[in-house]
Write a protein that holds these residues in place. Sequence first.
Motif, mmCIF file in Angstrom:
data_model
loop_
_atom_site.group_PDB
_atom_site.id
_atom_site.type_symbol
_atom_site.label_atom_id
_atom_site.label_comp_id
_atom_site.label_asym_id
_atom_site.label_seq_id
_atom_site.Cartn_x
_atom_site.Cartn_y
_atom_site.Cartn_z
ATOM 1 N N LYS A 26 -33.953 26.028 -30.637
ATOM 2 C CA LYS A 26 -33.333 26.739 -29.519
ATOM 3 C C LYS A 26 -33.815 26.186 -28.184
ATOM 4 O O LYS A 26 -33.032 26.005 -27.235
ATOM 5 C CB LYS A 26 -33.646 28.241 -29.628
ATOM 6 C CG LYS A 26 -33.024 29.086 -28.531
ATOM 7 C CD LYS A 26 -33.117 30.580 -28.832
ATOM 8 C CE LYS A 26 -34.528 31.104 -28.713
ATOM 9 N NZ LYS A 26 -34.582 32.587 -28.807
ATOM 10 N N LEU A 27 -35.085 25.892 -28.107
ATOM 11 C CA LEU A 27 -35.686 25.362 -26.890
ATOM 12 C C LEU A 27 -35.109 23.991 -26.545
ATOM 13 O O LEU A 27 -34.808 23.700 -25.373
ATOM 14 C CB LEU A 27 -37.199 25.276 -27.094
ATOM 15 C CG LEU A 27 -38.128 25.273 -25.885
ATOM 16 C CD1 LEU A 27 -37.867 26.458 -24.978
ATOM 17 C CD2 LEU A 27 -39.573 25.259 -26.357
ATOM 18 N N GLU A 29 -32.138 22.820 -27.348
ATOM 19 C CA GLU A 29 -30.764 23.002 -26.858
ATOM 20 C C GLU A 29 -30.760 23.485 -25.421
ATOM 21 O O GLU A 29 -29.942 23.041 -24.595
ATOM 22 C CB GLU A 29 -29.995 23.968 -27.759
ATOM 23 C CG GLU A 29 -29.775 23.465 -29.169
ATOM 24 C CD GLU A 29 -29.084 22.110 -29.227
ATOM 25 O OE1 GLU A 29 -28.147 21.874 -28.419
ATOM 26 O OE2 GLU A 29 -29.486 21.276 -30.055
ATOM 27 N N PHE A 30 -31.669 24.382 -25.083
ATOM 28 C CA PHE A 30 -31.798 24.885 -23.718
ATOM 29 C C PHE A 30 -32.054 23.733 -22.750
ATOM 30 O O PHE A 30 -31.416 23.628 -21.693
ATOM 31 C CB PHE A 30 -32.926 25.913 -23.661
ATOM 32 C CG PHE A 30 -33.364 26.306 -22.279
ATOM 33 C CD1 PHE A 30 -32.578 27.132 -21.492
ATOM 34 C CD2 PHE A 30 -34.576 25.859 -21.764
ATOM 35 C CE1 PHE A 30 -32.982 27.502 -20.213
ATOM 36 C CE2 PHE A 30 -34.993 26.226 -20.500
ATOM 37 C CZ PHE A 30 -34.201 27.046 -19.713
ATOM 38 N N HIS A 31 -32.960 22.849 -23.097
ATOM 39 C CA HIS A 31 -33.303 21.755 -22.186
ATOM 40 C C HIS A 31 -32.170 20.747 -22.044
ATOM 41 O O HIS A 31 -31.924 20.231 -20.940
ATOM 42 C CB HIS A 31 -34.598 21.076 -22.634
ATOM 43 C CG HIS A 31 -35.808 21.826 -22.204
ATOM 44 N ND1 HIS A 31 -36.281 21.788 -20.911
ATOM 45 C CD2 HIS A 31 -36.622 22.683 -22.867
ATOM 46 C CE1 HIS A 31 -37.346 22.568 -20.801
ATOM 47 N NE2 HIS A 31 -37.560 23.128 -21.980
ATOM 48 N N GLU A 33 -28.986 21.427 -22.287
ATOM 49 C CA GLU A 33 -27.982 22.106 -21.452
ATOM 50 C C GLU A 33 -28.388 22.119 -19.980
ATOM 51 O O GLU A 33 -27.536 22.029 -19.085
ATOM 52 C CB GLU A 33 -27.798 23.552 -21.937
ATOM 53 C CG GLU A 33 -27.098 23.674 -23.279
ATOM 54 C CD GLU A 33 -27.240 25.082 -23.864
ATOM 55 O OE1 GLU A 33 -27.751 25.969 -23.163
ATOM 56 O OE2 GLU A 33 -26.850 25.267 -25.033
ATOM 57 N N GLN A 34 -29.686 22.235 -19.718
ATOM 58 C CA GLN A 34 -30.177 22.364 -18.346
ATOM 59 C C GLN A 34 -30.374 21.016 -17.645
ATOM 60 O O GLN A 34 -30.747 20.979 -16.473
ATOM 61 C CB GLN A 34 -31.499 23.128 -18.347
ATOM 62 C CG GLN A 34 -31.369 24.598 -18.713
ATOM 63 C CD GLN A 34 -30.668 25.399 -17.625
ATOM 64 O OE1 GLN A 34 -31.043 25.365 -16.459
ATOM 65 N NE2 GLN A 34 -29.630 26.121 -18.019
ATOM 66 N N LEU A 261 -37.321 32.616 -24.829
ATOM 67 C CA LEU A 261 -37.021 31.382 -25.550
ATOM 68 C C LEU A 261 -37.953 31.135 -26.729
ATOM 69 O O LEU A 261 -37.598 30.397 -27.654
ATOM 70 C CB LEU A 261 -37.082 30.185 -24.587
ATOM 71 C CG LEU A 261 -36.003 30.166 -23.502
ATOM 72 C CD1 LEU A 261 -36.308 29.080 -22.477
ATOM 73 C CD2 LEU A 261 -34.625 29.948 -24.122
#
Length: 293
Positions: A26-27, A29-31, A33-34, A261
């Motif tokens: 999950k982490l 994917e967050f990075h 996307e950001q 997160l």
Amino acid sequence: MIQGSIVALVTPMTENGAVDELSLKKLIEFHIEQGTDALVAVGTTGESATLDEDEHCALIKLMVDCVAGRIPVIAGTGANCTREAISLTKKAKLAGADACLLVTPYYNKPTQEGLFLHYQAIAAAVDIPQILYNVPGRTACDLLPETVARLAKVPNIVGVKEATGILERVKLIRDLTSDDFAIYTGDDASSMEFCLLGGNGSITVTGNVAPKQVHDMLFAAMRGDRELAEAIDAPLRGLHSNLFIQSNPIPVKWAVAEMGLINKGIRLPLTWLTEDCHDAVRNAMRQAGVSLS
């Protein structure tokens, strides 16, 4: 050359200290996307010191597989034993890492010649791009610019993470090396000035919490746009400071957990952020516009 915001990723853990693979995915994917430009697996911020070798290598492979080529993955493979560093670097290459980050040998205090020979041996043994990592505050060992210049001529050595916070070293190292040798900072507080002076980015802790802002600030600085870089960096200054209110990665893991997160988990001898520091970190997150869960 890898440039920009290179996030030294925290390693998500459960409350009993086991690596939390679902949260790690999950982490990542967050990075992506950001807009994070690259990730460091099992660096200092990733608690490399408390992971055994099997966990260390498995975590690199998991990150490489999850990222799936979308951004570079740099594996932390440094050690204070040259043979161990070679072994870890070989395993990182087999796992598919794009490059390796090698901290100077800590505690045993080698000479500059010892440092040169250490890195030369690793570069000769493993054909993968390698980034030197100088952080005297943790290692009791300072890789001097003159030694960096010698190492920059060694095949496979492509850059340095200079985490002293001494801004004069940017020009000094650049003057001693070629334009294609990467110079990164490891000091978030001075990262804007570092990149305005010609640095190629930051291997960042703050980027765990405010990845888009750090990416945007660093690229503005690398373009020489001081006004924009200062405007983006101003709200981040509280994070640059308060994410080190206790030993890294204690505050940043707490902050990422506050963002929802990761779960609450860290390994001894590190402990969870003490309550008296919560407000300072939380206020810095709010100042930076970070959403809390």
